[in-house]
Motif scaffolding. Structure first.
Motif, PDB file in Angstrom:
ATOM      1  N   ALA A 186       0.828  -1.208   0.000  1.00 47.43           N
ATOM      2  CA  ALA A 186       0.000   0.000   0.000  1.00 47.43           C
ATOM      3  C   ALA A 186       0.860   1.255   0.000  1.00 47.43           C
ATOM      4  O   ALA A 186       0.359   2.346  -0.260  1.00 47.43           O
ATOM      5  N   ASN A 187       2.155   1.105   0.304  1.00 44.09           N
ATOM      6  CA  ASN A 187       3.055   2.262   0.361  1.00 44.09           C
ATOM      7  C   ASN A 187       4.490   1.762   0.434  1.00 44.09           C
ATOM      8  O   ASN A 187       5.035   1.558   1.514  1.00 44.09           O
ATOM      9  N   ALA A 188       5.101   1.541  -0.717  1.00 42.71           N
ATOM     10  CA  ALA A 188       6.480   1.041  -0.747  1.00 42.71           C
ATOM     11  C   ALA A 188       7.127   1.375  -2.083  1.00 42.71           C
ATOM     12  O   ALA A 188       6.436   1.539  -3.092  1.00 42.71           O
ATOM     13  N   GLY A 189       8.448   1.471  -2.078  1.00 44.79           N
ATOM     14  CA  GLY A 189       9.200   1.720  -3.293  1.00 44.79           C
ATOM     15  C   GLY A 189      10.392   0.782  -3.398  1.00 44.79           C
ATOM     16  O   GLY A 189      11.155   0.643  -2.441  1.00 44.79           O
ATOM     17  N   VAL A 190      10.532   0.114  -4.551  1.00 40.69           N
ATOM     18  CA  VAL A 190      11.617  -0.844  -4.782  1.00 40.69           C
ATOM     19  C   VAL A 190      12.087  -0.690  -6.228  1.00 40.69           C
ATOM     20  O   VAL A 190      11.264  -0.471  -7.132  1.00 40.69           O
ATOM     21  N   ALA A 191      13.380  -0.835  -6.452  1.00 39.61           N
ATOM     22  CA  ALA A 191      13.902  -0.775  -7.816  1.00 39.61           C
ATOM     23  C   ALA A 191      13.294  -1.892  -8.659  1.00 39.61           C
ATOM     24  O   ALA A 191      13.144  -3.030  -8.203  1.00 39.61           O
ATOM     25  N   ARG A 192      12.967  -1.578  -9.876  1.00 40.62           N
ATOM     26  CA  ARG A 192      12.341  -2.568 -10.765  1.00 40.62           C
ATOM     27  C   ARG A 192      13.253  -3.770 -10.968  1.00 40.62           C
ATOM     28  O   ARG A 192      12.787  -4.921 -10.970  1.00 40.62           O
ATOM     29  N   THR A 193      14.540  -3.537 -11.159  1.00 46.56           N
ATOM     30  CA  THR A 193      15.474  -4.642 -11.366  1.00 46.56           C
ATOM     31  C   THR A 193      15.524  -5.567 -10.148  1.00 46.56           C
ATOM     32  O   THR A 193      15.668  -6.782 -10.292  1.00 46.56           O
ATOM     33  N   THR A 194      15.399  -5.002  -8.957  1.00 45.03           N
ATOM     34  CA  THR A 194      15.408  -5.814  -7.741  1.00 45.03           C
ATOM     35  C   THR A 194      14.156  -6.671  -7.649  1.00 45.03           C
ATOM     36  O   THR A 194      14.206  -7.840  -7.245  1.00 45.03           O
ATOM     37  N   LEU A 195      13.010  -6.103  -8.021  1.00 48.63           N
ATOM     38  CA  LEU A 195      11.777  -6.878  -8.018  1.00 48.63           C
ATOM     39  C   LEU A 195      11.852  -8.044  -9.007  1.00 48.63           C
ATOM     40  O   LEU A 195      11.411  -9.161  -8.701  1.00 48.63           O
ATOM     41  N   LEU A 196      12.414  -7.795 -10.178  1.00 48.83           N
ATOM     42  CA  LEU A 196      12.560  -8.866 -11.166  1.00 48.83           C
ATOM     43  C   LEU A 196      13.509  -9.944 -10.648  1.00 48.83           C
ATOM     44  O   LEU A 196      13.266 -11.145 -10.832  1.00 48.83           O
ATOM     45  N   GLU A 197      14.573  -9.525  -9.985  1.00 47.66           N
ATOM     46  CA  GLU A 197      15.521 -10.478  -9.410  1.00 47.66           C
ATOM     47  C   GLU A 197      14.856 -11.356  -8.349  1.00 47.66           C
ATOM     48  O   GLU A 197      15.128 -12.559  -8.243  1.00 47.66           O
ATOM     49  N   ALA A 198      13.963 -10.746  -7.564  1.00 47.54           N
ATOM     50  CA  ALA A 198      13.290 -11.477  -6.490  1.00 47.54           C
ATOM     51  C   ALA A 198      12.186 -12.397  -7.015  1.00 47.54           C
ATOM     52  O   ALA A 198      11.703 -13.265  -6.281  1.00 47.54           O
ATOM     53  N   GLY A 199      11.781 -12.215  -8.262  1.00 45.43           N
ATOM     54  CA  GLY A 199      10.762 -13.082  -8.841  1.00 45.43           C
ATOM     55  C   GLY A 199       9.349 -12.537  -8.811  1.00 45.43           C
ATOM     56  O   GLY A 199       8.394 -13.270  -9.081  1.00 45.43           O
ATOM     57  N   LEU A 200       9.185 -11.247  -8.465  1.00 48.04           N
ATOM     58  CA  LEU A 200       7.876 -10.583  -8.444  1.00 48.04           C
ATOM     59  C   LEU A 200       6.940 -11.234  -7.425  1.00 48.04           C
ATOM     60  O   LEU A 200       7.346 -12.053  -6.601  1.00 48.04           O
ATOM     61  N   PHE A 201       5.678 -10.831  -7.445  1.00 43.15           N
ATOM     62  CA  PHE A 201       4.685 -11.373  -6.516  1.00 43.15           C
ATOM     63  C   PHE A 201       4.273 -12.781  -6.945  1.00 43.15           C
ATOM     64  O   PHE A 201       4.149 -13.062  -8.139  1.00 43.15           O
ATOM     65  N   ASP A 202       4.051 -13.633  -5.970  1.00 44.47           N
ATOM     66  CA  ASP A 202       3.594 -14.990  -6.241  1.00 44.47           C
ATOM     67  C   ASP A 202       2.094 -14.952  -6.518  1.00 44.47           C
ATOM     68  O   ASP A 202       1.291 -14.661  -5.620  1.00 44.47           O
ATOM     69  N   GLU A 203       1.707 -15.241  -7.743  1.00 45.43           N
ATOM     70  CA  GLU A 203       0.310 -15.126  -8.150  1.00 45.43           C
ATOM     71  C   GLU A 203      -0.560 -16.259  -7.619  1.00 45.43           C
ATOM     72  O   GLU A 203      -1.776 -16.247  -7.816  1.00 45.43           O
ATOM     73  N   ALA A 204       0.048 -17.205  -6.914  1.00 43.79           N
ATOM     74  CA  ALA A 204      -0.734 -18.295  -6.329  1.00 43.79           C
ATOM     75  C   ALA A 204      -1.397 -17.884  -5.019  1.00 43.79           C
ATOM     76  O   ALA A 204      -2.270 -18.599  -4.522  1.00 43.79           O
ATOM     77  N   PHE A 205      -1.002 -16.742  -4.446  1.00 38.47           N
ATOM     78  CA  PHE A 205      -1.596 -16.291  -3.189  1.00 38.47           C
ATOM     79  C   PHE A 205      -2.904 -15.557  -3.466  1.00 38.47           C
ATOM     80  O   PHE A 205      -2.901 -14.473  -4.047  1.00 38.47           O
ATOM     81  N   PRO A 206      -4.048 -16.107  -3.047  1.00 40.70           N
ATOM     82  CA  PRO A 206      -5.314 -15.410  -3.253  1.00 40.70           C
ATOM     83  C   PRO A 206      -5.679 -14.486  -2.097  1.00 40.70           C
ATOM     84  O   PRO A 206      -6.480 -13.571  -2.260  1.00 40.70           O
ATOM     85  N   GLY A 207      -5.133 -14.732  -0.897  1.00 38.46           N
ATOM     86  CA  GLY A 207      -5.536 -13.996   0.295  1.00 38.46           C
ATOM     87  C   GLY A 207      -4.878 -12.638   0.405  1.00 38.46           C
ATOM     88  O   GLY A 207      -3.796 -12.401  -0.127  1.00 38.46           O
ATOM     89  N   TYR A 208      -5.540 -11.744   1.131  1.00 40.99           N
ATOM     90  CA  TYR A 208      -5.069 -10.371   1.291  1.00 40.99           C
ATOM     91  C   TYR A 208      -3.819 -10.336   2.166  1.00 40.99           C
ATOM     92  O   TYR A 208      -3.811 -10.857   3.278  1.00 40.99           O
TER      93      TYR A 208
END
Length: 210
Positions: free
Chosen positions: A148-170
């Protein structure tokens, strides 16, 4: 492009208006940031709201996902499409102060791209309360990442593998990605000036089950 603000949204048109209006009033020059809204299959007036802001003072782009796939998939679509070096995450029911983006950018410039910047998320019941309220002295989540309020370098997010789309819960998708970023050695920096007001209207009688 310095910053890309990625906002997933689903059937929150009336709240999205306030979110986007706040982003048009940033102290950061409009040429230094873009806003990428990912419409996750909304069936309300979200497309019309996005069209209203399309020719405004900020750079706004939208992505449409025809089937509702959840916040993780929507955020990932926004990250992949973003043009900024740093991704700033917001939700569509969040209003930010005018210095919000400048605070995130200044923190990244001061601490380097291997940083996760976090600001306070304060719950309010109306946009009017957000304009008058003052954030508490301590308003930080214990979670490493709160999208809801965060900033991360795009390259770092790609390195980490982005969000896991298998998580349905909030919230679990935030926790999961935050732990992966932490294991990569990403430093978390708290930015008290980057205030996000989370709109949570009071429940109405019709919203409650008998």
């Amino acid at each position: 492009m310095e910053l890309s603000v990625v906002i997933p949204t689903y059937n929150q048109a009336t709240l999205l208006i306030h979110c986007l209006e706040a982003l048009t009033q940033q102290t950061l020059p409009s040429g230094e940031y873009e806003v990428v809204v990912v419409d996750d299959g909304s069936t309300d007036d979200t497309p019309a709201i996005l069209a209203r802001f399309q020719d405004g003072p900020m750079r706004l782009r939208s992505i449409r996902i025809n089937a509702n796939r959840g916040r993780s998939a929507a955020r990932n679509a926004g990250i992949r499409d973003a043009r900024g070096t740093i991704i700033v995450f917001l939700d569509s029911d969040v209003i930010v102060d005018p210095g919000f983006l400048a605070a995130h950018l200044e923190a990244h410039r001061g601490h380097g791209l291997r940083t996760l910047t976090r600001g306070p998320v304060v719950h309010v019941t109306s946009p009017e309360r957000a304009s008058r309220a003052r954030p508490p002295r301590v308003a930080a989540s214990p979670a490493f990442l709160d999208a809801a309020n965060a900033g991360v370098a795009r390259t770092t997010l790609l390195e980490a593998g982005l969000f896991d789309e298998a998580f349905p819960g909030y919230g679990w998708e935030d926790f999961d990605l935050g732990q992966r970023l932490k294991r990569l050695g990403v430093r978390r920096v708290f930015c008290p000036e980057a205030v996000a007001w989370h709109l949570q209207p009071l429940p109405q009688p019709g919203d409650l089950n008998a």
